[in-house]
Write a protein that holds these residues in place. Structure first.
Motif: not given
Length: 428
Positions: A301-303, A311-312, A424-428
């Motif tokens: 999320a930060l970098r 991405v998941v 599942a971890v979604l970062v968007r």
């Protein structure tokens, strides 16, 4: 891309579909024997496995399987030609003892031209209690309760279970000798060792009672005196893989976490999101595993590293929860997926764009009626706004109540299969 909840639900459904016995069992049908075909089985996926095998097998057969209470009655006590019995999970009961006796009856007296097909899936350990001489059902229940509260990985639990049982660890296969035994496995075990699924009633492995004693010592298990006396004697030795009575038997893993994660990844791609499979065999304390997943999510999320968003992140396996409290006043209610998500929510508190989901593919997380839950960077704050302290809830293993208060539980109902957890971890 649709909203995160819908997205996660699509991934879950794809993972479960990839482990559907009705789809995969036809690829693993054994050859027709000269003699009889007897089907036995146990586990959370035993009913759909039995229904699929009965539909696919074009010759005569008889059989009997065991599933958990409430999952067999809808078929009128049978899957075609295969009788269905019900017993308790995750703690054994008298019904399980009676069901185990009937499985033994089904395989006794067979000859070398006969075939036994064993349909084995996760949950079978509890469904097939059969204490050895000198132990009672109450002793086996006490062993199971101690293991469930210990925080030990499932492989360690099953090493202890099979040395305190007269059916697990290959004993059912020996009872069927000289008939050939073909075991079809829906694996819920990290690494997919079939000897660990349901503690391997028809599959032997090389672990010894000394290994079991070492696990008892490592986790400080308080087992009944009868269990400890049994482990101290050669009577606790389970069959070994090179036992000549097991020669010629076959074992096939027909569904696993790896295949389900790959199906979930393909579903994510169809929704325009890159998927990264971290591992299909993650073990460890649920809250510790959550911390690692959250750290990776924050870094993305930060970098935008080690993966670029959106991405998941997908992972499977089976975490554990060391019980710090019990149900009731001051105690908690919640399975390992809820505990993972509550710890994750605290670790990403205030971070926008991070969403998570965790659920057991059998549809039930622990003893609740939910499979898991949804979480994101606002979850902990919303719990506090609702008058709940998320850290206190985690301390008393009460993730269920925390997510129920937000309306964030995921409750698809029993799925008919079991390849363990999907995270599942979604970062968007």
């Amino acid at each position: 891309m649709t909203d995160p909840r819908t997205f996660f639900t699509v991934l879950f459904e794809a993972a479960v579909a990839a482990a559907d016995p009705a789809v995969v069992i036809r690829d693993f049908l054994p050859g027709r024997p000269k003699g009889r075909v007897v089907v036995v089985g146990a586990g959370k996926a035993s009913v759909p496995m039995a229904a699929a095998f009965d539909a696919a097998w074009d010759g005569p057969l008889t059989g009997i399987i065991v599933t958990r209470h409430g999952q067999g009655g809808g078929r009128g006590g049978a899957c075609g030609r295969i009788a269905v019995l019900e017993a308790a999970h995750p703690v054994p009961d008298e019904a399980g003892l009676e069901a185990t006796a009937r499985l033994f009856d089904a395989v006794r007296g067979l000859g070398p031209d006969d075939l036994v097909v064993a349909l084995i899936s996760g949950g079978g350990s509890a469904l097939l209690p059969w204490p050895p001489p000198g132990m009672s059902l109450a002793d086996e229940i006490a062993v199971n309760e101690a293991l469930l509260a210990s925080g030990a990985p499932i492989s360690a639990m099953n090493t202890v279970r099979k040395h305190l049982s007269a059916i697990k660890g290959g004993w059912l296969a020996l009872a069927a000798h000289p008939a050939k035994v073909v075991t079809l496995v829906v694996s819920d075990i990290p690494g997919d060792n079939p000897a660990f699924v349901a503690s391997g009633p028809t599959v032997a492995d090389g672990a010894s009672r000394r290994d079991a004693l070492a696990i008892v010592a490592e986790y400080g298990l308080a087992l009944p005196d009868a269990a400890m006396r049994h482990l101290a004697t050669p009577a606790a030795d389970a069959p070994l893989p090179d036992d000549p009575r097991l020669a010629g038997n076959e074992v096939h893993v027909i569904a696993s976490a790896a295949r389900s994660l790959e199906a979930a990844a393909r579903a994510a791609a169809r929704h325009g999101v890159e998927a990264v499979i971290l591992s299909d065999s993650i073990e460890g304390e649920a809250r510790d595993v959550a911390g690692v997943h959250a750290a990776i999510a924050r870094e993305i999320a930060l970098r935008d590293r080690p993966f670029r968003k959106p991405v998941v992140l997908l992972s499977g396996g089976e975490t554990t929860v060391t019980m710090r409290s019990r149900g009731g006043p001051g105690g908690g209610r919640g399975g390992r997926n809820g505990e993972f998500l509550l710890a994750f929510a605290l670790a990403v508190d205030g971070h926008a764009g991070i969403h998570a989901f965790a659920a057991d593919t059998d549809g039930i997380d622990g003893t609740g009626d939910n499979a898991g839950a949804f979480a994101d960077g606002t979850s902990a704050g919303r719990m506090r706004a609702a008058g709940l302290d998320p850290r206190a809830a985690l301390a008393r293993n009460d993730a269920f109540a925390a997510f129920a208060a937000l309306g964030d539980l995921f409750s698809p109902g029993p799925t008919g299969t079991n390849v363990n957890d999907l995270r599942a971890v979604l970062v968007r």
